[in-house]
Design a protein around this motif. Sequence first.
Motif, mmCIF file in Angstrom:
data_model
loop_
_atom_site.group_PDB
_atom_site.id
_atom_site.type_symbol
_atom_site.label_atom_id
_atom_site.label_comp_id
_atom_site.label_asym_id
_atom_site.label_seq_id
_atom_site.Cartn_x
_atom_site.Cartn_y
_atom_site.Cartn_z
ATOM 1 N N VAL A 11 0.807 -1.222 0.000
ATOM 2 C CA VAL A 11 0.000 0.000 0.000
ATOM 3 C C VAL A 11 0.838 1.269 0.000
ATOM 4 N N GLN A 12 1.891 1.325 0.828
ATOM 5 C CA GLN A 12 2.678 2.562 0.864
ATOM 6 C C GLN A 12 3.382 2.817 -0.456
ATOM 7 N N GLU B 241 2.496 1.725 -3.387
ATOM 8 C CA GLU B 241 1.503 2.106 -4.403
ATOM 9 C C GLU B 241 1.134 3.573 -4.284
ATOM 10 N N GLY B 242 0.878 4.001 -3.047
ATOM 11 C CA GLY B 242 0.495 5.394 -2.856
ATOM 12 C C GLY B 242 1.603 6.329 -3.286
ATOM 13 N N ALA B 243 2.824 6.014 -2.862
ATOM 14 C CA ALA B 243 3.927 6.924 -3.163
ATOM 15 C C ALA B 243 4.182 6.973 -4.667
ATOM 16 N N LEU C 248 2.137 6.095 -7.160
ATOM 17 C CA LEU C 248 1.004 6.718 -7.841
ATOM 18 C C LEU C 248 1.060 8.236 -7.660
ATOM 19 N N GLY C 249 1.404 8.648 -6.436
ATOM 20 C CA GLY C 249 1.532 10.081 -6.186
ATOM 21 C C GLY C 249 2.609 10.692 -7.053
ATOM 22 N N LEU C 250 3.733 10.018 -7.171
ATOM 23 C CA LEU C 250 4.812 10.564 -8.001
ATOM 24 C C LEU C 250 4.414 10.570 -9.476
ATOM 25 N N LEU D 114 1.392 10.691 -10.844
ATOM 26 C CA LEU D 114 0.416 11.750 -11.105
ATOM 27 C C LEU D 114 1.023 13.116 -10.835
ATOM 28 N N GLY D 115 1.815 13.199 -9.756
ATOM 29 C CA GLY D 115 2.389 14.485 -9.369
ATOM 30 C C GLY D 115 3.360 14.980 -10.431
#
Lengths: 348, 542
Positions: free
Chosen positions: A87-88, A90-92, A94-96, A98-99
């Motif tokens: 999960v972490q 994936e979030g990081a 995905l954030g990068l 998209l970011g």
Amino acid sequence: MSPGGEDEIGSDHMSTGGENPGGDNPGGAGSTSTGSGAATATAVEDIRLEIPVQRPRRAENFVALCFVVSVLATIGLAITYSLGGQVQAEGALLGLGLGGMGVGVAAWGKYLMPQGPFVEDRHELPKPESDRRAFGAAFSRGSVAVERRGFLGKLLGAAIGVFSIVGIFPFLRSLYNPRPGNALDFTFFRRGSRLVRIDGRPVMADDVDVGGVLTVFPEGHAGDAVSQTLLIRASSVPITTLPGRETWSPHGYLAYSKLCTHAGCPVSLYQQQVQQLLCPCHQSVFTLLNGARPIFGPAPRLLPQLPIMDNGDGFLRAQSDFQEPVGPGFWERNTSTTLNPPKTAAGQ
Amino acid sequence: MKSRDAPRPSLEDRTVELARWTDDRFGVAKIGKTALNKIFPDHWSFLLGEIAMYTFVILIITGIFLTLFFVPSTHEVIYHGSYLPLRGQRVSEAYQSTVDISLNVRAGLVMRQMHHWAADIFAAAVVVHLCRIFFTGAFRRPRELNYMIGLTMLILVIVNGFIGYSLPDDQISGAGLRIAFSIFLSLPIIGTWGAFLLWGGNFPGNGDIIPRFYSLHILIIPAVIAGLLVAHLGIMWHQKHTDFPGKEKTNRTVVGSSFWPTYVAKTTGYFFIIFAGLALLGGLFQINPIWLYGSYEPFKVSYAVQPDWYMGWLDGALRIMPAWETQFAGRYLISAPFYPAVVLPGLTFTALYMWPFIEARFTKENRMEHHLLDRPRDRPVRTGLGVGVLSFYVMLFLASSTDVLANTLRVSLNGVLWTFRIGTPTIPIVVGLATYQICKELSRAPGAGLRKRSNVVVRSAEGGYTTVPANIRPGDFEGEPPPESLPEEAVPRGAMGDRRRRPDEGGEEVGVGVDRTEATAVTPPRRFGGFFRPWHRPAGNS
Ligand code: FES
């Protein structure tokens, strides 16, 4: 473009440089847009193509870097995902991913695209009086047409009204299953109901030690949300909490509805030293020995007490149902019994 | 088709050709030109509404993912999944499927947490956006109705947030539903019927509530929000943005960057940035770990039972409300949650809906359109009132954690409760009056809110130090006219049109602020007892 047609109040266009080489008339209703067709041909001078930074190269590199980061992160996301996901990560990632796109595109827009400030005229919202009058006239055509046959209009109103009442009723009725009736006034406790635990096992008189608590239900209804009752052994000898309840507490057992009289949360925190119950939702506190009178917080009424008995066979049983509706108040609740906590009992 | 030898037409020509092709079919040249040239102000605060809009989009995207796995049913099953502590327990299907999404579906937890965070931030963005609209007076004519549409969306966002929070059927959300049922019960006359209707019987109902909430949550309310959102944006587009007063900014102009391509690029970037932020939150910051709470059992309770933040004010009000229950006509009862949980929100939203009209009544300002925003300090009454009321809700919100406060501060619950009971009505009055006074002072102060000019310390050859003011930087004294002199609002249109620079004036482009260094020549009017009030850098030209 037809500039001739636009010279009216409410025309909605830019008076930005480049678009208006011909100028306009300052006293008039707005600017004209004579040159907008030509603007494309002279786009090089169009100030809307000027970019706001001195060193576009740097901005360009930055944007490129953002997109590269995004691509790499998204590839990383694909790998993480195909390996089973975490999960972490994936979030990081995905954030990068998209970011990178987001920061890149935003920076592109901010540094490498023509920036304002440009000025645009507002159009006047209200239109000329003649238009307004014509609008009103057109609108009123309908009401006049209806008024001429006023009785038809009223009949239509009646038809709609009757239809909605009759139409809505079955709709609502079909949602009622069951209707309230007096369901709020009673629980499943009856005279002689054995008190059972959540798993259905009946409670014997010597099952609970002094100072112990247990959530109990009427036999056959273990887990019922409304009948849930807190059984507390406050002492080893019968206690009387309020006048008239002398026989309610065999062996020092007290049984109170677990539904908070405030908003119905289960009152389940028993503070043995001070003999108080605390509701976790809004912190109402009830003193056990005074009939569970609320002494703190927003709860307005005593917790209803369940009269219990021991017939000699060792099982704890209810003497009857609660003698008032349990739980939070409601409109039809006949409150004469316990609306006002008997203050006199406090001194007991 | 052109022959191969013909030079390839330039990108520009091809784009123009595409525009013609489109216009041939739809006749949109005029509208399209206007739309692409449309000016959007650059002030950062216009981003708040965009955050709200984009979180809504992200909610839909993540929500669709969740619907593929969620089972909206209270039917009880024995949990056999991969989370050991729950094995063998009786749980509802809704709860089980939510645990499965979290622990077994690949990327499911990220999606679920993003969805939850997005909901919290959606509500926050709407509230902050509302504050901006309120404190700057953007709700005034002609925008009253759009303001009311926005408020309606806020209510729907809160309701849908609560409903979504209830769907997993975990221990904490069940407690919330129990309280909601009691609040319904407290409604005079229709309460009992309403609660039974919605839940399908006495609490916890006959299992209808989760499926019903589900269709409300994923279909009905989002559809209404989407419709209102379209209306909101359409009206905004038609009426054009408001803007802060500033150089070249009058009541009759919009100043900023053009929609295409600049604004489109920026706003697309912001969308991805917001999406990215939510992905980081969803991946790195745990929210609502329902597998720890367990499935809802009406006789169990979890500690720290607290709702999502946007319900906190209601929970706080429930907590600090005195134990008032009113008997009525000897036979009817107005029960305790009625005042804090029905009357309070009712009054709150009625006041919010009415505010544009209330204010217009007092200021008599509604005879004209307002497109220039107020600086909050220039409206001491509105700002004081708004901040006071806001602090009231902040107090209520803080009151929703009385137990946590008492525990962490190691004071008695009683003390905390009474602090809030006394503070919640009084502190807002103090805060409001103080804000009023500060606004008054600020609006009178010379140069208030102005960018500070820095000092430069110079060391001389002898080693001594002297301080000199730094050079004037571009944009330092560009200005906003003092608020009292907003002549545009009163002057007829033709006359103010003259104020704006035109392309034909002095052969200069209209691109305002392109040459900012020259703008320092503007002389401020003398006012406020002889103080100079240097003009202000226009908002958003950074
Ligand atoms: S439900 Fe018990 S205090 Fe509110």
